[in-house]
Write a protein that holds these residues in place. Structure first.
Motif, PDB file in Angstrom:
ATOM      1  N   SER A 172      -1.876  -2.446   5.284  1.00 64.11           N
ATOM      2  CA  SER A 172      -1.127  -2.163   4.063  1.00 64.11           C
ATOM      3  C   SER A 172      -0.929  -0.678   3.828  1.00 64.11           C
ATOM      4  O   SER A 172      -0.187  -0.295   2.946  1.00 64.11           O
ATOM      5  N   VAL A 173      -1.588   0.175   4.620  1.00 65.36           N
ATOM      6  CA  VAL A 173      -1.417   1.630   4.516  1.00 65.36           C
ATOM      7  C   VAL A 173      -1.218   2.189   5.916  1.00 65.36           C
ATOM      8  O   VAL A 173      -1.660   1.625   6.897  1.00 65.36           O
ATOM      9  N   LYS A 175      -2.481   4.254   8.053  1.00 67.17           N
ATOM     10  CA  LYS A 175      -3.624   5.002   8.553  1.00 67.17           C
ATOM     11  C   LYS A 175      -4.312   4.167   9.618  1.00 67.17           C
ATOM     12  O   LYS A 175      -4.189   2.939   9.637  1.00 67.17           O
ATOM     13  N   PRO A 176      -5.082   4.784  10.502  1.00 74.36           N
ATOM     14  CA  PRO A 176      -5.867   4.005  11.466  1.00 74.36           C
ATOM     15  C   PRO A 176      -6.895   3.131  10.747  1.00 74.36           C
ATOM     16  O   PRO A 176      -7.399   3.486   9.676  1.00 74.36           O
ATOM     17  N   CYS A 177      -7.202   1.989  11.352  1.00 80.47           N
ATOM     18  CA  CYS A 177      -8.126   1.036  10.720  1.00 80.47           C
ATOM     19  C   CYS A 177      -9.489   1.676  10.450  1.00 80.47           C
ATOM     20  O   CYS A 177     -10.087   1.453   9.401  1.00 80.47           O
ATOM     21  N   LYS A 178      -9.968   2.439  11.406  1.00 81.50           N
ATOM     22  CA  LYS A 178     -11.293   3.030  11.234  1.00 81.50           C
ATOM     23  C   LYS A 178     -11.320   3.992  10.057  1.00 81.50           C
ATOM     24  O   LYS A 178     -12.275   4.014   9.270  1.00 81.50           O
ATOM     25  N   GLU A 179     -10.265   4.778   9.910  1.00 83.56           N
ATOM     26  CA  GLU A 179     -10.212   5.727   8.791  1.00 83.56           C
ATOM     27  C   GLU A 179     -10.149   4.998   7.458  1.00 83.56           C
ATOM     28  O   GLU A 179     -10.794   5.406   6.486  1.00 83.56           O
ATOM     29  N   VAL A 180      -9.388   3.904   7.387  1.00 83.65           N
ATOM     30  CA  VAL A 180      -9.306   3.127   6.142  1.00 83.65           C
ATOM     31  C   VAL A 180     -10.655   2.510   5.805  1.00 83.65           C
ATOM     32  O   VAL A 180     -11.109   2.548   4.658  1.00 83.65           O
ATOM     33  N   LEU A 181     -11.333   1.945   6.800  1.00 87.48           N
ATOM     34  CA  LEU A 181     -12.638   1.330   6.557  1.00 87.48           C
ATOM     35  C   LEU A 181     -13.684   2.377   6.175  1.00 87.48           C
ATOM     36  O   LEU A 181     -14.574   2.096   5.365  1.00 87.48           O
ATOM     37  N   GLN A 182     -13.605   3.576   6.735  1.00 83.23           N
ATOM     38  CA  GLN A 182     -14.518   4.641   6.335  1.00 83.23           C
ATOM     39  C   GLN A 182     -14.286   5.050   4.881  1.00 83.23           C
ATOM     40  O   GLN A 182     -15.245   5.296   4.136  1.00 83.23           O
ATOM     41  N   GLU A 183     -13.026   5.120   4.463  1.00 80.42           N
ATOM     42  CA  GLU A 183     -12.731   5.431   3.062  1.00 80.42           C
ATOM     43  C   GLU A 183     -13.234   4.315   2.143  1.00 80.42           C
ATOM     44  O   GLU A 183     -13.759   4.587   1.054  1.00 80.42           O
ATOM     45  N   ASN A 184     -13.073   3.063   2.559  1.00 84.64           N
ATOM     46  CA  ASN A 184     -13.616   1.956   1.773  1.00 84.64           C
ATOM     47  C   ASN A 184     -15.136   2.043   1.668  1.00 84.64           C
ATOM     48  O   ASN A 184     -15.723   1.762   0.614  1.00 84.64           O
ATOM     49  N   ASP A 185     -15.784   2.423   2.780  1.00 81.35           N
ATOM     50  CA  ASP A 185     -17.236   2.567   2.768  1.00 81.35           C
ATOM     51  C   ASP A 185     -17.666   3.692   1.831  1.00 81.35           C
ATOM     52  O   ASP A 185     -18.684   3.572   1.129  1.00 81.35           O
ATOM     53  N   GLU A 186     -16.887   4.781   1.785  1.00 84.24           N
ATOM     54  CA  GLU A 186     -17.176   5.855   0.838  1.00 84.24           C
ATOM     55  C   GLU A 186     -17.050   5.353  -0.599  1.00 84.24           C
ATOM     56  O   GLU A 186     -17.861   5.702  -1.476  1.00 84.24           O
ATOM     57  N   SER A 259       2.960  -6.375  -2.390  1.00 82.12           N
ATOM     58  CA  SER A 259       1.797  -5.531  -2.657  1.00 82.12           C
ATOM     59  C   SER A 259       2.000  -4.800  -3.974  1.00 82.12           C
ATOM     60  O   SER A 259       3.111  -4.382  -4.307  1.00 82.12           O
ATOM     61  N   VAL A 260       0.900  -4.644  -4.716  1.00 82.46           N
ATOM     62  CA  VAL A 260       0.914  -3.891  -5.968  1.00 82.46           C
ATOM     63  C   VAL A 260      -0.202  -2.857  -5.916  1.00 82.46           C
ATOM     64  O   VAL A 260      -1.198  -3.023  -5.208  1.00 82.46           O
ATOM     65  N   SER A 261      -0.005  -1.783  -6.652  1.00 83.93           N
ATOM     66  CA  SER A 261      -0.990  -0.709  -6.694  1.00 83.93           C
ATOM     67  C   SER A 261      -1.167  -0.273  -8.135  1.00 83.93           C
ATOM     68  O   SER A 261      -0.182  -0.015  -8.840  1.00 83.93           O
ATOM     69  N   PHE A 262      -2.437  -0.188  -8.573  1.00 82.32           N
ATOM     70  CA  PHE A 262      -2.756   0.269  -9.921  1.00 82.32           C
ATOM     71  C   PHE A 262      -3.359   1.667  -9.917  1.00 82.32           C
ATOM     72  O   PHE A 262      -3.669   2.204 -10.963  1.00 82.32           O
ATOM     73  N   SER A 263      -3.556   2.230  -8.734  1.00 80.14           N
ATOM     74  CA  SER A 263      -4.048   3.594  -8.597  1.00 80.14           C
ATOM     75  C   SER A 263      -3.560   4.113  -7.253  1.00 80.14           C
ATOM     76  O   SER A 263      -3.242   3.324  -6.354  1.00 80.14           O
ATOM     77  N   PRO A 264      -3.463   5.409  -7.070  1.00 80.67           N
ATOM     78  CA  PRO A 264      -2.917   5.956  -5.821  1.00 80.67           C
ATOM     79  C   PRO A 264      -3.694   5.495  -4.589  1.00 80.67           C
ATOM     80  O   PRO A 264      -4.913   5.491  -4.578  1.00 80.67           O
ATOM     81  N   SER A 265      -2.960   5.062  -3.564  1.00 81.19           N
ATOM     82  CA  SER A 265      -3.467   4.702  -2.226  1.00 81.19           C
ATOM     83  C   SER A 265      -4.372   3.474  -2.221  1.00 81.19           C
ATOM     84  O   SER A 265      -5.026   3.202  -1.228  1.00 81.19           O
ATOM     85  N   LYS A 266      -4.399   2.699  -3.312  1.00 81.91           N
ATOM     86  CA  LYS A 266      -5.197   1.469  -3.329  1.00 81.91           C
ATOM     87  C   LYS A 266      -4.255   0.316  -3.635  1.00 81.91           C
ATOM     88  O   LYS A 266      -3.794   0.160  -4.763  1.00 81.91           O
ATOM     89  N   TRP A 267      -3.962  -0.491  -2.612  1.00 79.80           N
ATOM     90  CA  TRP A 267      -2.982  -1.559  -2.719  1.00 79.80           C
ATOM     91  C   TRP A 267      -3.671  -2.920  -2.688  1.00 79.80           C
ATOM     92  O   TRP A 267      -4.697  -3.104  -2.030  1.00 79.80           O
ATOM     93  N   ILE A 268      -3.090  -3.864  -3.392  1.00 80.31           N
ATOM     94  CA  ILE A 268      -3.561  -5.248  -3.419  1.00 80.31           C
ATOM     95  C   ILE A 268      -2.462  -6.115  -2.826  1.00 80.31           C
ATOM     96  O   ILE A 268      -1.327  -6.114  -3.303  1.00 80.31           O
ATOM     97  N   ASP A 269      -2.795  -6.851  -1.772  1.00 78.53           N
ATOM     98  CA  ASP A 269      -1.831  -7.728  -1.103  1.00 78.53           C
ATOM     99  C   ASP A 269      -1.816  -9.079  -1.807  1.00 78.53           C
ATOM    100  O   ASP A 269      -2.828  -9.781  -1.844  1.00 78.53           O
TER     101      ASP A 269
END
Length: 449
Positions: A172-173, A175-186, A259-269
């Motif tokens: 949905s964004v 970016k590479p999968c690993k980078e997205v998952l690292q941001e989610n982990d943060e 997809s909808v987003s209620f804050s920057p760079s965070k999307w809900i499918d």
């Protein structure tokens, strides 16, 4: 129910054992894993699942009922757009020999928790099943929060709280999968740090809306015996969303992704969910399609049609799209860019409120200024269906002269001008009609006194 949940016995090997249970219970059906840990206490552990066991919704509901009995509970639901066991295999630290794990904070949280359990394989049929089961068990609606708003949220430890933290996935964004998952982990680590500073006992759940990698089991029913060469498998195409008025279809909508987003760079499918159509209506001049999703999210698409004397025909337009959640509304206007003849449908590869937007936000509320919409492969028809079960001929948003065509035409015209100018210059070159002979006698001019 005795073989649906596995417990992690010690903190030092907690996350490794948890992931091992995920990997050793494989199956080829649609499923998502679920990880649960608490800084308080969970019910006694159950027997590890048998190989290939898939937990049903009924078994998960029974466990939630026993886990969240009488008494206040604060539950953090980290709901990722997509999640599968393969994500842990590709990006996790399974055997402790990978230094760049994408789940560092998740590993630390599970290892330091007082108790943790895991469902290696939940049968996936409806993406809203886990939030719906938790809402039914706790008796409260989920509240969508993020890292910015959580520190200012007053959480009562004497009441049930269901806090929903939405996490994106790499599809949905851009970016590479690993980078997205690292941001989610943060994000998970920041949320848990905030909850620790608030000194509120909590139970956390990490799961997905749908599988990130779905493996279909080929059906062996009515299959011919022997060798079959060049066999093809039909792809499942989801049906369009259709609203019927007194049994007659009057509105149809289809999109590959919503997809909808209620804050920057965070999307809900939302495309994997089956929406409710309560509140939809249609008549000869106006149509309203209301799509109700989980977590209090709804979309309202308003269309109208009128006669235009210039073209001597009726046209319909998508006037507004409203995104609503928890009493707040963001309104997006079509700016008369989404239109088609009334007997046609409208199609566009991308209908979004972001770059090259066809939807422009028309909300005065500052709190919804960061809300956004994105439809991929969008097609809608609100009039002229006349008992049809499929779309009429589509009027596409792509113009005849695309950017590539204009670039080619301009480049060709420029080269043609250069060629004509050069030809004109060559044609203007003339030879001299008189020449001086350097070998002939020189001209003498006598001098006179």
């Amino acid at each position: 129910m005795a073989a649906t949940v596995s417990c992690i016995p010690t903190r030092s090997t907690a996350f490794i054992a948890l992931l091992f249970s995920l990997f050793t219970s494989g199956s080829a059906t649609d499923q998502v894993p679920l990880l649960m840990w608490s800084n308080g206490s969970l019910p006694p552990p159950l027997a590890p699942p048998t190989a290939g066991h898939i937990t049903s919704s009924e078994q998960l509901s029974a466990y939630f009922t026993s886990a969240f009995g009488p008494g206040p509970h604060t539950l953090l639901l980290f709901l990722q757009d997509k999640l599968s066991k393969d994500d842990f295999t590709a990006f996790g630290d399974v055997f402790g020999n990978r230094q760049d794990s994408a789940f560092k904070h998740l590993e630390a949280a599970v290892q330091s928790s007082s108790s943790s359990v895991t469902f290696p394989a939940l049968r996936w049929s409806d993406s809203s099943s886990v939030p719906a089961l938790l809402q039914e068990t706790l008796g409260v609606s989920p509240l969508l929060v993020d890292v910015d708003s959580l520190p200012h949220l007053d959480i009562s430890a004497s009441a049930n709280n269901l806090l929903l933290i939405s996490l994106p996935y790499c599809t949905s964004v851009k970016k590479p999968c690993k980078e997205v998952l690292q941001e989610n982990d943060e994000t998970i680590g920041n949320v848990l740090s905030i909850m620790t500073s608030k000194d509120v006992p909590y139970t956390a759940i990490y799961t997905g809306l749908q599988p990130s990698r779905v493996i279909k089991e080929p059906s062996t029913v009515n299959q011919p015996a022997g060798r079959v060469l060049l066999q093809t498998v039909e792809n499942d195409v989801k049906p369009p969303i259709m609203f019927n008025n007194t049994g007659t279809p009057c509105i149809m909508l289809w999109a590959q992704n919503i997809s909808v987003s209620f804050s920057p760079s965070k999307w809900i499918d939302l495309s994997a969910q089956t929406p409710l159509l309560d509140g939809s209506m249609c008549n000869a001049t106006n149509s309203l399609l209301v799509l109700g999703y989980s977590a209090g999210i709804s979309l309202r698409l308003s269309m109208s049609q009128r006669f235009y004397p210039v073209s001597a025909r009726n046209w319909f337009t998508l006037d507004t799209v409203e995104l609503r959640m928890n009493g707040s509304t963001a309104s997006f206007v079509g700016n008369r860019s989404i239109y088609a003849p009334v007997e046609y449908s409208f199609h566009c590869q991308s209908v979004t409120s972001l770059r090259d937007a066809l939807l422009v936000q028309d909300s005065l509320d500052f709190n919804v200024s960061d809300w956004n919409l994105n439809f991929v492969d969008f097609q809608i028809q609100g009039f002229g269906l006349s008992n049809k079960t499929n779309f009429s001929y589509a009027s596409d948003c792509a113009g005849f002269f695309t950017a590539g065509i204009w670039m080619g035409l301009v480049s060709s015209l420029l080269m043609l001008l250069i060629f004509v100018y050069g030809l004109h210059m060559i044609m203007q070159v003339n030879t001299m009609d008189r020449f001086d002979d350097p070998k002939g006698p020189s001209i003498s001019v006598p001098q006179t006194e």
